[in-house]
Design a protein around this motif. Structure first.
Motif, PDB file in Angstrom:
ATOM      1  N   LEU A  61      -1.231 -11.188   8.111  1.00  0.00           N
ATOM      2  CA  LEU A  61      -2.258 -10.732   7.167  1.00  0.00           C
ATOM      3  C   LEU A  61      -3.402 -11.752   7.041  1.00  0.00           C
ATOM      4  O   LEU A  61      -4.552 -11.388   6.829  1.00  0.00           O
ATOM      5  N   TYR A  79      -8.109  -8.264  11.157  1.00  0.00           N
ATOM      6  CA  TYR A  79      -8.398  -6.837  10.999  1.00  0.00           C
ATOM      7  C   TYR A  79      -7.219  -6.227  10.240  1.00  0.00           C
ATOM      8  O   TYR A  79      -6.155  -6.850  10.129  1.00  0.00           O
ATOM      9  N   ASN A  80      -7.422  -5.024   9.709  1.00  0.00           N
ATOM     10  CA  ASN A  80      -6.387  -4.348   8.924  1.00  0.00           C
ATOM     11  C   ASN A  80      -5.591  -3.405   9.824  1.00  0.00           C
ATOM     12  O   ASN A  80      -6.142  -2.470  10.381  1.00  0.00           O
ATOM     13  N   GLU A  82      -3.497  -1.200   8.939  1.00  0.00           N
ATOM     14  CA  GLU A  82      -3.328   0.100   8.284  1.00  0.00           C
ATOM     15  C   GLU A  82      -1.939   0.688   8.603  1.00  0.00           C
ATOM     16  O   GLU A  82      -0.934   0.137   8.203  1.00  0.00           O
ATOM     17  N   ASN A 138       0.860  -1.188   0.000  1.00  0.00           N
ATOM     18  CA  ASN A 138       0.000   0.000   0.000  1.00  0.00           C
ATOM     19  C   ASN A 138       0.894   1.235   0.000  1.00  0.00           C
ATOM     20  O   ASN A 138       2.019   1.194   0.488  1.00  0.00           O
TER      21      ASN A 138
END
Length: 371
Positions: free
Chosen positions: A278, A283-284, A286, A61
């Protein structure tokens, strides 16, 4: 600029929904803020730009950049910030014990099966806020955690994050690279003697060995310090400094790729532990366990210390500096709630109940500044 006008300017930026970062590094009592002139979303993947970077755990990302040339910059000196509010620090309901213990036990089984040596497993805790003003919370963080990189970061298209992280990912001054190995956690108790278990020393050594091995292709003359105990708020950690010189052919992005994420926030081996996280954390993360900091800022130093010799003072050496901190002890503010991120390192000797208790202790770091 006065303290009052500094924070008034910051409040106005936030009210106008414009990106900013306000932060203080642990090396001094200076608070800096960067105010972006518009709400454009700038990103970087090669880290060649100059600015303030905010990077996620998963570098697949994009990293968010506040470009130096698109921002106003202000700095104030402050040993403490004057707080208008009287507040009582909050307690946090730590729900999800069963799920976290199950996750930790799955991690331990995977390690015992020989697929991993260590994995860092985390969770997210929600806390409703009475006062959700991020500038107020930043002030409390600054007054409470002097040995941390304290920050409040906001972009209307990304989110609002605050933290007080004790962990340097690395810093570069010209070609000189400094990084630290930080692992092991216990609660700080005044006047009590500190003792560490073999498990904690081993966990810290894994991180040190990993960092040294990772930077070897990119750096010369690697020096490792003795292990020391350091305090971050109400917690203690084991810490080692690693100094080296970056090879001329190596880039900043190659160092980032080599070091991020470290075993202190991901595990070992890196790719296998990252894949486990992952797949299983549900949950992410971020920007939790990502990194943030100053990117390629030019610092000018005169070669001559004699101020009277004006002619020689003109020959200043301009060097690029970068410094990145791992985004730990952090929270995201969203919809009137604080989303608090906490985790811990799991090895074959971990006890799942103890690991749960460690995450509970870590929530207290953030609870200290939430009313």
């Amino acid at each position: 600029m006065t303290q009052d006008s500094f924070f008034e300017t910051l409040e106005l930026q936030y009210k106008n929904n414009l990106p900013f970062v306000v932060y203080s590094r642990p090396i001094n009592s200076v608070i800096k803020c960067w105010l972006q002139e518009d709400d454009a979303l700038h990103t970087t993947s090669d880290f060649n730009e100059s600015g303030f970077v905010f990077s996620p755990f998963d570098l697949n990302n994009k990293s968010i950049l506040l470009p130096e040339t698109h921002c106003q910059h202000f700095t104030i000196d402050a040993l403490d910030i004057d707080l208008d509010d009287e507040f009582t620090s909050s307690s946090i309901e730590n729900n999800g014990e069963e799920a976290h213990i199950h996750l930790v036990e799955k991690g331990i089984d995977t390690i015992k099966n020989g697929l991993l040596e260590k994995v860092v497993l985390s969770r997210k805790v929600e806390k409703s806020l009475v006062d959700s003003n991020p500038i107020t919370i930043f002030k409390r963080l600054f007054n409470t955690y002097k040995n941390a990189m304290v920050y409040c970061w906001y972009h209307p298209k990304v989110g609002l994050w605050l933290g007080a992280t004790p962990e340097l990912l690395f810093k570069v001054e010209s070609r000189r690279l400094t990084t630290i190995s930080l692992a092991g956690t216990q609660s700080y108790a005044e006047n009590s003697e500190v003792s560490w278990t073999t498990k904690e020393y081993e966990e810290q050594q894994i991180v040190t060995d990993y960092i040294t091995k990772q930077i070897e292709p990119h750096a010369d003359v690697i020096k490792v310090s003795e292990v020391e105990t350091v305090r971050a708020g109400n917690l203690l950690h084991l810490k080692t400094y690693i100094h080296s010189q970056i090879k001329p052919e190596s880039s900043l992005s190659s160092i980032i790729e080599a070091l991020h994420p470290t075993p202190a926030v991901c595990g070992f081996p890196k790719e296998a532990s990252k894949h486990f996280i992952l797949k299983n954390e549900s949950y992410n993360r971020e920007y939790y366990t990502g990194f943030l900091g100053e990117l390629n800022l030019k610092v000018s130093k005169t070669r001559n210390t004699n101020r009277r010799n004006v002619e020689n003072n003109a020959y200043a050496v301009v060097k690029k500096h970068s410094n990145f901190y791992v985004n730990l002890r952090c929270m995201q503010l969203k919809n009137g709630k604080a989303l608090i991120y906490v985790g811990g390192g799991i090895t074959k000797d971990s006890i799942s109940q103890n690991e749960w208790e460690e995450t509970v202790n870590k929530t207290k770091t953030i609870a200290n500044v939430l009313s």
